[in-house]
Design a protein around this motif. Structure first.
Motif, PDB file in Angstrom:
ATOM      1  N   GLU A  66      -8.841   5.320  -2.753  1.00 22.30           N
ATOM      2  CA  GLU A  66      -8.518   3.990  -2.221  1.00 22.30           C
ATOM      3  C   GLU A  66      -7.689   3.232  -3.236  1.00 22.30           C
ATOM      4  O   GLU A  66      -7.943   3.327  -4.437  1.00 22.30           O
ATOM      5  CB  GLU A  66      -9.796   3.208  -1.919  1.00 22.30           C
ATOM      6  CG  GLU A  66     -10.275   3.462  -0.517  1.00 22.30           C
ATOM      7  CD  GLU A  66     -11.476   2.627  -0.106  1.00 22.30           C
ATOM      8  OE1 GLU A  66     -11.891   1.732  -0.865  1.00 22.30           O
ATOM      9  OE2 GLU A  66     -12.000   2.902   0.984  1.00 22.30           O
ATOM     10  N   GLN A 111      -5.880   5.371   1.167  1.00 23.22           N
ATOM     11  CA  GLN A 111      -6.051   4.210   2.051  1.00 23.22           C
ATOM     12  C   GLN A 111      -6.099   2.954   1.199  1.00 23.22           C
ATOM     13  O   GLN A 111      -6.534   3.011   0.041  1.00 23.22           O
ATOM     14  CB  GLN A 111      -7.383   4.317   2.817  1.00 23.22           C
ATOM     15  CG  GLN A 111      -7.320   5.167   4.057  1.00 23.22           C
ATOM     16  CD  GLN A 111      -6.542   4.494   5.186  1.00 23.22           C
ATOM     17  OE1 GLN A 111      -6.995   3.542   5.808  1.00 23.22           O
ATOM     18  NE2 GLN A 111      -5.345   4.980   5.452  1.00 23.22           N
ATOM     19  N   THR A 149       0.839  -1.202   0.000  1.00 26.57           N
ATOM     20  CA  THR A 149       0.000   0.000   0.000  1.00 26.57           C
ATOM     21  C   THR A 149       0.875   1.253   0.000  1.00 26.57           C
ATOM     22  O   THR A 149       0.582   2.226  -0.698  1.00 26.57           O
ATOM     23  CB  THR A 149      -0.971  -0.029   1.205  1.00 26.57           C
ATOM     24  OG1 THR A 149      -1.816  -1.160   1.039  1.00 26.57           O
ATOM     25  CG2 THR A 149      -1.830   1.229   1.279  1.00 26.57           C
ATOM     26  N   SER A 179      -8.754  -1.397   5.178  1.00 25.44           N
ATOM     27  CA  SER A 179      -8.364  -0.142   5.827  1.00 25.44           C
ATOM     28  C   SER A 179      -8.362  -0.267   7.336  1.00 25.44           C
ATOM     29  O   SER A 179      -8.698  -1.302   7.900  1.00 25.44           O
ATOM     30  CB  SER A 179      -9.307   0.975   5.401  1.00 25.44           C
ATOM     31  OG  SER A 179     -10.469   0.915   6.188  1.00 25.44           O
TER      32      SER A 179
END
Ligand code: CTP
Length: 446
Positions: free
Chosen positions: A398, A360, A287, A364
């Motif tokens: 996202e 995010q 991420t 999450s």
């Protein structure tokens, strides 16, 4: 300089000189000590001799033999040594460090950071699952997950997979490194031997400071305590040592400074991602990589322990705030970290840090099961969306979390193999206790 150690080893088997025959290692070391004493102008040989003596031969050190009768032979030997050592390429700047790197933590990253400071190029060896199983017991994270963490670390230049647990001088030569670095604890292999004894005796071993109060063992110990409630089917008594009494990880400002990206100024599109980053794993790193890809400068907000505990409950977080901050700082995609960042991304936070995009992962920090649990608790007042402001401003995005791995999945692995991890924990925690009480001395952190 590969020649000296290799050549000296060959000689150590059975050295013939006009007046002396060295049949065993101890005599050979004696010879070297004398050589080191005679030849003060050859610093390489002098250092080699004294390293060999200090790591290998306390007995020899006190023997005090007189070798004045072999001065001439020594001269020849040293001339030979000098001419051959000049032909050898200098790979002193390439440092090797190896490890299991299971559940990456700030002690691992600090070891890698220190090893990098010993040279220019850092080569990191990663043991395979099988090698770890054979020498230490079952790892929690698999090979792919462990390799990904090392590859994402900003101090790592090269990686080598399937690294042997007990590295030999041939292995070091094959990765073109002169030295191996390791913390000041002793790594015992499956034969019950010090995994680095050969390299120590050859003067190819560099000690770095082991970071106190943090280890895979202590993390697994905490997780085992947390899985106690889930162990209905397992009837063994819990034998974990008192984890609370273990040394504490020291979050000095120097450590934070050394980990940080000095002299980097925010520039271009600034991306912000926040979270607890507990039990640091491949999912977090992926991420972070994607978030960095969406801009020029990545700021990571790490929530404090109370906030994480409030939202996640139980014994979370497993790693404390400073351990989590250092983990995040060790990753090459991260430019800056906000220590104890607020749970809610406010307009003021966005302005203060000049944030253009808030990111995010799809897995999450708002885990629905945890939020549900919290809603039922008395202290839970509201479930305000922490990203309400960036969403309203159209600067929230996202990114798909490709790895379905979360802290609770890691705990599940421990539950699934609780007995195996418990046995490994019992062995390792004894070794660790022994390190703190008997082995540990002051070593300056690099
Ligand atoms: N290391 C360190 N400080 C720690 C833990 C590990 O400096 N708190 C160092 C080790 O000395 C070694 C490297 O990190 O040089 C890799 O260690 P690893 O093989 O992963 O295992 P351990 O030394 O047993 O560490 P842990 O108990 O955390 O697995």
């Amino acid at each position: 300089m590969n020649f000296p150690t290799k050549h000296l080893l060959q000689l150590s088997a059975n050295i013939k000189m006009p007046d002396v025959v060295f049949r065993d290692k101890e005599k050979f070391y004696l010879f070297l000590i004398q050589a080191g004493m005679f030849i003060s102008e050859n610093s390489a040989l002098r250092n080699l001799c004294s390293e060999m003596v200090s790591v290998n031969c306390p007995k020899v050190r006190s023997a005090g033999h007189d070798f004045t009768d072999i001065r001439e032979d020594l001269k020849d030997f040293i001339e030979n040594f000098n001419s051959l050592s000049q032909e050898v390429p200098d790979n002193c700047d390439r440092i090797y460090i190896d490890g299991c790197w299971d559940i990456m933590h700030s002690g691992h990253f600090n070891a890698i950071r220190q090893a990098k400071m010993l040279g220019k190029t850092l080569v990191v060896g990663i043991h395979s699952d099988e090698e770890i199983m054979r020498n230490k017991g079952m790892p929690v994270m698999n090979n792919e997950e462990r390799v990904a963490m090392i590859k994402a670390c900003k101090w790592v230049d090269e990686t080598v997979e399937n690294a042997p647990y007990s590295a030999t001088s041939e292995w070091l030569d094959s990765v073109n490194c002169k030295y191996i670095a390791h913390g000041d604890d002793i790594a015992i292999n499956c034969d019950g031997q010090d995994a680095y004894s050969i390299l120590k005796s050859l003067g190819r071993f560099k000690v770095i400071k082991r970071t106190e109060g943090i280890s895979t063992t202590s993390i697994v110990g905490k997780l085992l305590l947390m899985t106690k409630e889930n162990k209905a089917a397992v009837s063994e008594p819990f034998v974990a040592n008192d984890i609370v009494s273990q040394p504490t990880f020291l979050a000095t400002t120097r450590r934070i400074f050394e980990f940080s990206n000095k002299n980097i100024k925010p520039k271009g599109q600034i991306v912000y991602v926040d979270g607890s980053f507990d039990l640091f794993h491949i999912g977090h790193v992926e991420t972070l990589r994607k978030a960095k890809g969406l801009g020029d400068f990545l700021i990571v907000g790490v929530h404090d322990d109370q906030t994480v505990n409030f939202y996640k409950g139980s014994n979370y977080p497993i790693m404390n705030l400073y351990e989590r901050v250092l983990n995040v700082l060790a990753i090459k995609y991260v430019d800056e970290v906000v220590i104890a960042s607020p749970w809610i991304v406010t307009e003021d936070l966005l302005k203060s840090l000049n944030i253009s995009l808030v990111v995010q992962g799809t897995i999450s920090k708002l885990d629905p099961t945890v939020t549900q649990k919290r809603k039922q608790s008395l202290v839970y007042e509201d479930c305000q969306d922490p990203y309400e402001v960036p969403k309203r401003l159209g600067i929230y995005q996202e990114v798909p979390s490709e790895r379905s791995i979360e802290t609770k999945d890691i705990i599940q692995r421990i539950i699934d193999n609780r007995l195996k991890h418990l046995n490994k924990y019992s062995r390792s925690s004894k070794k660790e206790e022994n390190y703190y009480t008997d082995i540990k001395t002051y070593i300056e952190e690099i």
